[in-house]
Motif scaffolding. Sequence first.
Motif, PDB file in Angstrom:
ATOM      1  N   ALA A 231       0.829  -1.202   0.000  1.00  0.00           N
ATOM      2  CA  ALA A 231       0.000   0.000   0.000  1.00  0.00           C
ATOM      3  C   ALA A 231       0.869   1.260   0.000  1.00  0.00           C
ATOM      4  CB  ALA A 231      -0.929  -0.010   1.208  1.00  0.00           C
ATOM      5  N   LEU A 232       1.964   1.241   0.751  1.00  0.00           N
ATOM      6  CA  LEU A 232       2.850   2.399   0.794  1.00  0.00           C
ATOM      7  C   LEU A 232       3.483   2.667  -0.566  1.00  0.00           C
ATOM      8  CD1 LEU A 232       4.549   1.800   4.253  1.00  0.00           C
ATOM      9  CD2 LEU A 232       2.953   3.625   3.662  1.00  0.00           C
ATOM     10  N   ARG A 233       3.873   1.597  -1.255  1.00  0.00           N
ATOM     11  CA  ARG A 233       4.430   1.791  -2.601  1.00  0.00           C
ATOM     12  C   ARG A 233       3.372   2.373  -3.540  1.00  0.00           C
ATOM     13  NH1 ARG A 233       7.383  -2.954  -1.080  1.00  0.00           N
ATOM     14  NH2 ARG A 233       5.719  -4.336  -1.814  1.00  0.00           N
ATOM     15  N   LEU A 234       2.125   1.914  -3.379  1.00  0.00           N
ATOM     16  CA  LEU A 234       1.040   2.434  -4.216  1.00  0.00           C
ATOM     17  C   LEU A 234       0.815   3.924  -3.944  1.00  0.00           C
ATOM     18  CD1 LEU A 234      -1.346   1.938  -6.185  1.00  0.00           C
ATOM     19  CD2 LEU A 234      -2.736   1.427  -4.186  1.00  0.00           C
ATOM     20  N   TYR A 235       0.783   4.324  -2.655  1.00  0.00           N
ATOM     21  CA  TYR A 235       0.562   5.728  -2.326  1.00  0.00           C
ATOM     22  C   TYR A 235       1.726   6.598  -2.774  1.00  0.00           C
ATOM     23  CZ  TYR A 235      -3.470   4.220   0.416  1.00  0.00           C
ATOM     24  OH  TYR A 235      -4.671   3.690   0.801  1.00  0.00           O
ATOM     25  N   ASP A 236       2.908   6.039  -2.819  1.00  0.00           N
ATOM     26  CA  ASP A 236       4.048   6.768  -3.371  1.00  0.00           C
ATOM     27  C   ASP A 236       3.838   6.991  -4.864  1.00  0.00           C
ATOM     28  OD1 ASP A 236       6.502   7.883  -3.968  1.00  0.00           O
ATOM     29  OD2 ASP A 236       7.611   5.999  -3.811  1.00  0.00           O
ATOM     30  N   ASP A 237       3.441   5.933  -5.581  1.00  0.00           N
ATOM     31  CA  ASP A 237       3.200   6.047  -7.025  1.00  0.00           C
ATOM     32  C   ASP A 237       2.115   7.066  -7.337  1.00  0.00           C
ATOM     33  OD1 ASP A 237       5.115   4.111  -7.442  1.00  0.00           O
ATOM     34  OD2 ASP A 237       3.678   2.463  -7.638  1.00  0.00           O
ATOM     35  N   LEU A 238       1.111   7.160  -6.445  1.00  0.00           N
ATOM     36  CA  LEU A 238       0.004   8.094  -6.657  1.00  0.00           C
ATOM     37  C   LEU A 238       0.336   9.510  -6.217  1.00  0.00           C
ATOM     38  CD1 LEU A 238      -2.960   5.857  -5.418  1.00  0.00           C
ATOM     39  CD2 LEU A 238      -2.383   6.422  -7.785  1.00  0.00           C
ATOM     40  N   GLY A 239       1.511   9.693  -5.594  1.00  0.00           N
ATOM     41  CA  GLY A 239       1.909  11.014  -5.146  1.00  0.00           C
ATOM     42  C   GLY A 239       1.255  11.460  -3.860  1.00  0.00           C
TER      43      GLY A 239
ATOM     44  N   LEU B  72      -3.865   9.336   7.894  1.00  0.00           N
ATOM     45  CA  LEU B  72      -4.910  10.189   7.326  1.00  0.00           C
ATOM     46  C   LEU B  72      -5.273   9.733   5.914  1.00  0.00           C
ATOM     47  CD1 LEU B  72      -6.717  12.718   7.386  1.00  0.00           C
ATOM     48  CD2 LEU B  72      -4.739  14.026   6.555  1.00  0.00           C
ATOM     49  N   VAL B  73      -4.271   9.477   5.082  1.00  0.00           N
ATOM     50  CA  VAL B  73      -4.530   9.029   3.709  1.00  0.00           C
ATOM     51  C   VAL B  73      -5.325   7.727   3.706  1.00  0.00           C
ATOM     52  CG1 VAL B  73      -3.448   8.169   1.598  1.00  0.00           C
ATOM     53  CG2 VAL B  73      -2.553  10.214   2.712  1.00  0.00           C
ATOM     54  N   ALA B  74      -4.920   6.768   4.555  1.00  0.00           N
ATOM     55  CA  ALA B  74      -5.616   5.483   4.599  1.00  0.00           C
ATOM     56  C   ALA B  74      -7.067   5.658   5.019  1.00  0.00           C
ATOM     57  CB  ALA B  74      -4.901   4.537   5.552  1.00  0.00           C
ATOM     58  N   ARG B  75      -7.321   6.510   5.994  1.00  0.00           N
ATOM     59  CA  ARG B  75      -8.696   6.714   6.462  1.00  0.00           C
ATOM     60  C   ARG B  75      -9.556   7.402   5.413  1.00  0.00           C
ATOM     61  NH1 ARG B  75      -8.102   8.734  12.704  1.00  0.00           N
ATOM     62  NH2 ARG B  75      -8.822   6.788  13.664  1.00  0.00           N
ATOM     63  N   LEU B  76      -8.975   8.379   4.726  1.00  0.00           N
ATOM     64  CA  LEU B  76      -9.733   9.081   3.691  1.00  0.00           C
ATOM     65  C   LEU B  76     -10.064   8.155   2.522  1.00  0.00           C
ATOM     66  CD1 LEU B  76      -7.925  12.545   3.670  1.00  0.00           C
ATOM     67  CD2 LEU B  76     -10.146  11.981   4.677  1.00  0.00           C
ATOM     68  N   ARG B  77      -9.141   7.270   2.184  1.00  0.00           N
ATOM     69  CA  ARG B  77      -9.424   6.302   1.124  1.00  0.00           C
ATOM     70  C   ARG B  77     -10.513   5.324   1.563  1.00  0.00           C
ATOM     71  NH1 ARG B  77      -9.359   6.817  -3.628  1.00  0.00           N
ATOM     72  NH2 ARG B  77      -8.345   4.918  -4.362  1.00  0.00           N
ATOM     73  N   LEU B  78     -10.511   4.990   2.865  1.00  0.00           N
ATOM     74  CA  LEU B  78     -11.501   4.057   3.375  1.00  0.00           C
ATOM     75  C   LEU B  78     -12.914   4.615   3.281  1.00  0.00           C
ATOM     76  CD1 LEU B  78     -11.904   1.287   4.698  1.00  0.00           C
ATOM     77  CD2 LEU B  78     -11.678   2.405   6.926  1.00  0.00           C
ATOM     78  N   VAL B  79     -13.078   5.917   3.391  1.00  0.00           N
ATOM     79  CA  VAL B  79     -14.416   6.501   3.249  1.00  0.00           C
ATOM     80  C   VAL B  79     -14.722   6.847   1.795  1.00  0.00           C
ATOM     81  CG1 VAL B  79     -14.434   7.383   5.595  1.00  0.00           C
ATOM     82  CG2 VAL B  79     -13.664   8.882   3.742  1.00  0.00           C
ATOM     83  N   GLY B  80     -13.795   6.523   0.899  1.00  0.00           N
ATOM     84  CA  GLY B  80     -14.071   6.666  -0.523  1.00  0.00           C
ATOM     85  C   GLY B  80     -13.715   8.001  -1.127  1.00  0.00           C
ATOM     86  N   MET B  81     -12.962   8.821  -0.436  1.00  0.00           N
ATOM     87  CA  MET B  81     -12.630  10.142  -0.986  1.00  0.00           C
ATOM     88  C   MET B  81     -11.738   9.990  -2.221  1.00  0.00           C
ATOM     89  SD  MET B  81     -10.911  13.492   0.848  1.00  0.00           S
ATOM     90  CE  MET B  81     -12.393  13.887   1.792  1.00  0.00           C
TER      91      MET B  81
ATOM     92  N   ARG C 218      -6.763  -5.111  -1.691  1.00  0.00           N
ATOM     93  CA  ARG C 218      -6.081  -6.323  -1.222  1.00  0.00           C
ATOM     94  C   ARG C 218      -5.188  -6.052  -0.021  1.00  0.00           C
ATOM     95  NH1 ARG C 218      -5.895  -7.950  -6.784  1.00  0.00           N
ATOM     96  NH2 ARG C 218      -3.993  -6.739  -7.093  1.00  0.00           N
ATOM     97  N   SER C 219      -4.611  -4.853   0.034  1.00  0.00           N
ATOM     98  CA  SER C 219      -3.622  -4.579   1.084  1.00  0.00           C
ATOM     99  C   SER C 219      -4.141  -3.661   2.183  1.00  0.00           C
ATOM    100  CB  SER C 219      -2.370  -3.953   0.453  1.00  0.00           C
ATOM    101  OG  SER C 219      -2.682  -2.726  -0.193  1.00  0.00           O
ATOM    102  N   HIS C 220      -5.401  -3.237   2.093  1.00  0.00           N
ATOM    103  CA  HIS C 220      -5.897  -2.267   3.068  1.00  0.00           C
ATOM    104  C   HIS C 220      -5.975  -2.894   4.457  1.00  0.00           C
ATOM    105  CE1 HIS C 220      -8.114   1.009   4.854  1.00  0.00           C
ATOM    106  NE2 HIS C 220      -7.923   1.698   3.749  1.00  0.00           N
ATOM    107  N   PRO C 221      -5.522  -2.178   5.489  1.00  0.00           N
ATOM    108  CA  PRO C 221      -5.544  -2.762   6.836  1.00  0.00           C
ATOM    109  C   PRO C 221      -6.950  -3.018   7.358  1.00  0.00           C
ATOM    110  CG  PRO C 221      -4.927  -0.431   6.908  1.00  0.00           C
ATOM    111  CD  PRO C 221      -4.891  -0.844   5.477  1.00  0.00           C
ATOM    112  N   HIS C 222      -7.968  -2.370   6.778  1.00  0.00           N
ATOM    113  CA  HIS C 222      -9.344  -2.562   7.234  1.00  0.00           C
ATOM    114  C   HIS C 222     -10.187  -3.325   6.208  1.00  0.00           C
ATOM    115  CE1 HIS C 222      -8.389   0.053  10.525  1.00  0.00           C
ATOM    116  NE2 HIS C 222      -8.137   1.073   9.734  1.00  0.00           N
TER     117      HIS C 222
END
Length: 348
Positions: A19-27, A53-62, A262-266
């Motif tokens: 997930a961290l590599r993905l968020y790096d790729d997405l900037g 913060l990024v993980a939580r915002l993605r979890l709510v679909g932002m 696949r990699s989300h902690p929740h």
Amino acid sequence: MDYLTIGDFGRASGLTPKALRLYDDLGLLPPADVDPWTGYRRYLPDQLVQARLVARLRLVGMPLARIRDVVAATGPQRRTQLSSYWTQVEADHRARRDVVATLLHALDHEEIDMHHDQHLTATAAARHGQGGRTHQLDAVHLGTRVFAVADGFGPAAGPSTAAVAALARLDTTSHDEAPGDALGETVARAAAAVAEASRDLDEEAGTTLTAVWLVDGTAQVAHVGDGRAHRLRDGVLQQLTRDHTLVQALLEEGRLTEDEARSHPHRSLLNRALNDRSEADLLTCDVRPGDRLVLTTDGVHGVLERADLERLLSSPDAPEAVATAVASAVEAAEAPDNYTVVVIDLAA
């Protein structure tokens, strides 16, 4: 400067290295340092707040573009942007609810041609294991016409056991109404039984439930939670149910990528479970001789890749051997969770 390796940073933030590599790729979350020779990422402890913060915002679909704006904003501005986003989400849901109500009204008047003159017999087997958990909270019912799996949560197995016991009654009781109505009433009784079994427990408890009832030449399916019902026909495995998890909902809406899901902690966070406040999905599935129906709790499909599960279930062996092979594969993958698999072969 004290850097954290990607593994240490992932453990501290609740995110996987993938997930961290993905968020790096997405900037969205670039590392503080990248080794020029190995490409190995390192992070500063101060970045943990942003990662969570990024993980939580993605979890709510932002959407990603709005997350970038939130991350770049100051504290008060972040709150305003999040509040504005959620207000729009609620407005969108109200508009969609009105459209769905109109569609349901139109569908109520459609002619449905169902053929129920086919009598099917079932040969079934189940395998059930505790895995790496301290307690066995899965429950299973293997009947003649009713088959069910439940995956409980909480301190005891009472909720999952109560759920499958309520469904088991369909094996021995007659019904005068339509099968869908009879199944719906039985699921409602199961929900009440789960609520009763959870009443005196010290912590929140409940269960998922996925069940198949073979009646009038059809498979009536009841489902709530993240168990799954599958149909194998002509070597092709089809998932009949959809997971009731927040991550799955966001994946289907295109708000999370496959890699994030696949990699989300929740990824196992349920948004529906069996209780007196949540309704189950009720489905009518076409079945015919030669079909194989399969029920799994997430201790099976959460461990085995889809291709591996399809290969195991496509075996021409009898249900007992196939269920044993699936259980062995889960155990070989270290079985981190309780697991249950039910294999049902249909014949004329």
